[in-house]
Write a protein that holds these residues in place. Structure first.
Motif, mmCIF file in Angstrom:
data_model
loop_
_atom_site.group_PDB
_atom_site.id
_atom_site.type_symbol
_atom_site.label_atom_id
_atom_site.label_comp_id
_atom_site.label_asym_id
_atom_site.label_seq_id
_atom_site.Cartn_x
_atom_site.Cartn_y
_atom_site.Cartn_z
ATOM 1 N N ASN A 80 50.496 57.535 68.583
ATOM 2 C CA ASN A 80 50.469 56.172 68.068
ATOM 3 C C ASN A 80 51.051 56.085 66.649
ATOM 4 O O ASN A 80 51.566 55.038 66.239
ATOM 5 C CB ASN A 80 49.020 55.663 68.071
ATOM 6 C CG ASN A 80 48.922 54.164 68.178
ATOM 7 O OD1 ASN A 80 49.572 53.559 69.021
ATOM 8 N ND2 ASN A 80 48.125 53.553 67.319
ATOM 9 N N GLU A 83 54.677 54.837 66.246
ATOM 10 C CA GLU A 83 54.922 53.391 66.261
ATOM 11 C C GLU A 83 54.605 52.783 64.900
ATOM 12 O O GLU A 83 55.297 51.864 64.436
ATOM 13 C CB GLU A 83 54.075 52.729 67.349
ATOM 14 C CG GLU A 83 54.468 53.141 68.771
ATOM 15 C CD GLU A 83 53.723 52.339 69.815
ATOM 16 O OE1 GLU A 83 53.834 51.089 69.791
ATOM 17 O OE2 GLU A 83 53.020 52.949 70.644
ATOM 18 N N ILE A 84 53.575 53.301 64.256
ATOM 19 C CA ILE A 84 53.216 52.819 62.923
ATOM 20 C C ILE A 84 54.310 53.172 61.924
ATOM 21 O O ILE A 84 54.699 52.347 61.084
ATOM 22 C CB ILE A 84 51.853 53.403 62.493
ATOM 23 C CG1 ILE A 84 50.735 52.744 63.315
ATOM 24 C CG2 ILE A 84 51.619 53.234 60.993
ATOM 25 C CD1 ILE A 84 49.382 53.357 63.149
ATOM 26 N N ASP A 220 45.293 55.140 62.516
ATOM 27 C CA ASP A 220 46.515 55.244 63.319
ATOM 28 C C ASP A 220 46.261 55.809 64.707
ATOM 29 O O ASP A 220 47.189 55.892 65.513
ATOM 30 C CB ASP A 220 47.614 56.040 62.595
ATOM 31 C CG ASP A 220 47.163 57.392 62.088
ATOM 32 O OD1 ASP A 220 45.976 57.537 61.767
ATOM 33 O OD2 ASP A 220 48.007 58.300 61.977
ATOM 34 N N VAL A 226 48.552 48.992 65.881
ATOM 35 C CA VAL A 226 49.994 48.747 65.819
ATOM 36 C C VAL A 226 50.282 47.258 65.819
ATOM 37 O O VAL A 226 51.061 46.753 64.985
ATOM 38 C CB VAL A 226 50.721 49.428 66.995
ATOM 39 C CG1 VAL A 226 52.194 49.039 67.006
ATOM 40 C CG2 VAL A 226 50.566 50.941 66.912
ATOM 41 N N GLU A 227 49.647 46.537 66.722
ATOM 42 C CA GLU A 227 49.858 45.088 66.812
ATOM 43 C C GLU A 227 49.335 44.384 65.570
ATOM 44 O O GLU A 227 49.976 43.447 65.048
ATOM 45 C CB GLU A 227 49.163 44.549 68.063
ATOM 46 C CG GLU A 227 49.592 43.147 68.436
ATOM 47 C CD GLU A 227 49.068 42.733 69.803
ATOM 48 O OE1 GLU A 227 48.904 41.515 70.018
ATOM 49 O OE2 GLU A 227 48.815 43.621 70.637
ATOM 50 N N GLU A 230 51.788 45.058 62.562
ATOM 51 C CA GLU A 230 53.037 44.290 62.556
ATOM 52 C C GLU A 230 52.827 42.908 61.938
ATOM 53 O O GLU A 230 53.626 42.446 61.113
ATOM 54 C CB GLU A 230 53.592 44.161 63.971
ATOM 55 C CG GLU A 230 54.948 43.483 64.004
ATOM 56 C CD GLU A 230 55.636 43.621 65.350
ATOM 57 O OE1 GLU A 230 56.872 43.468 65.386
ATOM 58 O OE2 GLU A 230 54.937 43.884 66.351
#
Length: 256
Positions: A80, A83-84, A220, A226-227, A230
């Motif tokens: 994950n 993605e961060i 993380d 992640v969502e 953003e």
């Protein structure tokens, strides 16, 4: 007052209380209630690193006058994390990752990617055991040193910052840190992303309370982060905030 003199005063008061009970000046129930209140107080100060009772922790920087904050992530590196990192790169923001030693060992390429992207990494113990509050001093020292060893083996750096698992700081952790020399990084704005399931609630809570100099706690290893991140980064960008590494926020040496 630091813990040692404070504890001496409490012990003296306890023996005075025992004498008062013995000579029937007070009820034993008053003494028992006082003891329970003290134990509850110990629980509070041991699980709130922000109180700076046992050690000085860097929780936020009130001296910051520009719109700088520090995004921090615990419990990686994991898949994950990639993605961060991509989101941080997209918005040109820097962050700090407090890594678990065994996760560094399992995901060395991701750990190296964090470093390559210019983010800070800190020590979050080797195993992140739920028994953290019950470990002996020498066990805590080994947890910290083991994390440092694997970070040096994989990344060639000697970590100088430390975030205690679950924010637990007690006299044994204090003695361990006196031995290892790590600087404690706390937080003053907790997202609760590891506890709550409502992404909107978490995001609104951060946005509502954010101010310059804040240190924000995220994880993380949590998929919903992640969502949340953003949308948070978009807010920061729109409102002229910058996320910087904690060593830059507090002017610390991250490595030695």
């Amino acid at each position: 007052m630091s813990y040692k003199p404070f504890n001496i005063v409490v012990i003296l008061l306890f023996f005075i209380g025992v004498l008062l009970v013995f000579f029937e000046f007070i009820s034993i129930w008053i003494l028992l209630i006082a003891v329970l209140a003290y134990l509850f107080f110990l629980l509070l100060i041991s699980t709130n690193v922000q109180w700076n009772f046992f050690v000085k922790a860097y929780n936020n920087n009130l001296a910051v006058t520009n719109r700088e904050i520090a995004l921090t992530f615990d419990d990686g590196p994991v898949e994950n994390t990639l993605e961060i990192l991509a989101l941080l790169k997209k918005f040109d923001m820097k962050a700090s990752f407090f890594c678990i030693g065994k996760q560094i060992k399992e995901n060395p390429e991701i750990f190296q990617k964090i470093l390559q992207d210019g983010h800070l990494v800190g020590n979050h113990t080797f195993s992140h055991t739920r028994k953290m509050g019950f470990l002996r001093t020498h066990q805590i020292i080994e947890e910290i040193n083991s994390c440092n060893r694997i970070a040096f083996e994989i990344g060639g750096i000697n970590l100088k910052t430390f975030r205690p698992p679950f924010g637990i700081i007690n006299p044994k952790v204090q003695r361990a840190l006196n031995s290892t020399g790590h600087q404690v990084i706390g937080w003053n704005l907790r997202s609760y992303d590891a506890i709550l399931n409502s992404k909107n609630f978490i995001l609104k809570r951060i946005i509502k309370n954010i101010k310059p100099g804040d240190v924000i706690l995220l994880h993380d290893n949590n998929l919903q982060t992640v969502e949340i991140l953003e949308q948070l980064l978009l807010f920061l960008q729109t409102n002229n905030y910058r996320s910087v590494r904690v060593d830059n926020l507090f002017q610390l040496n991250a490595y030695s």
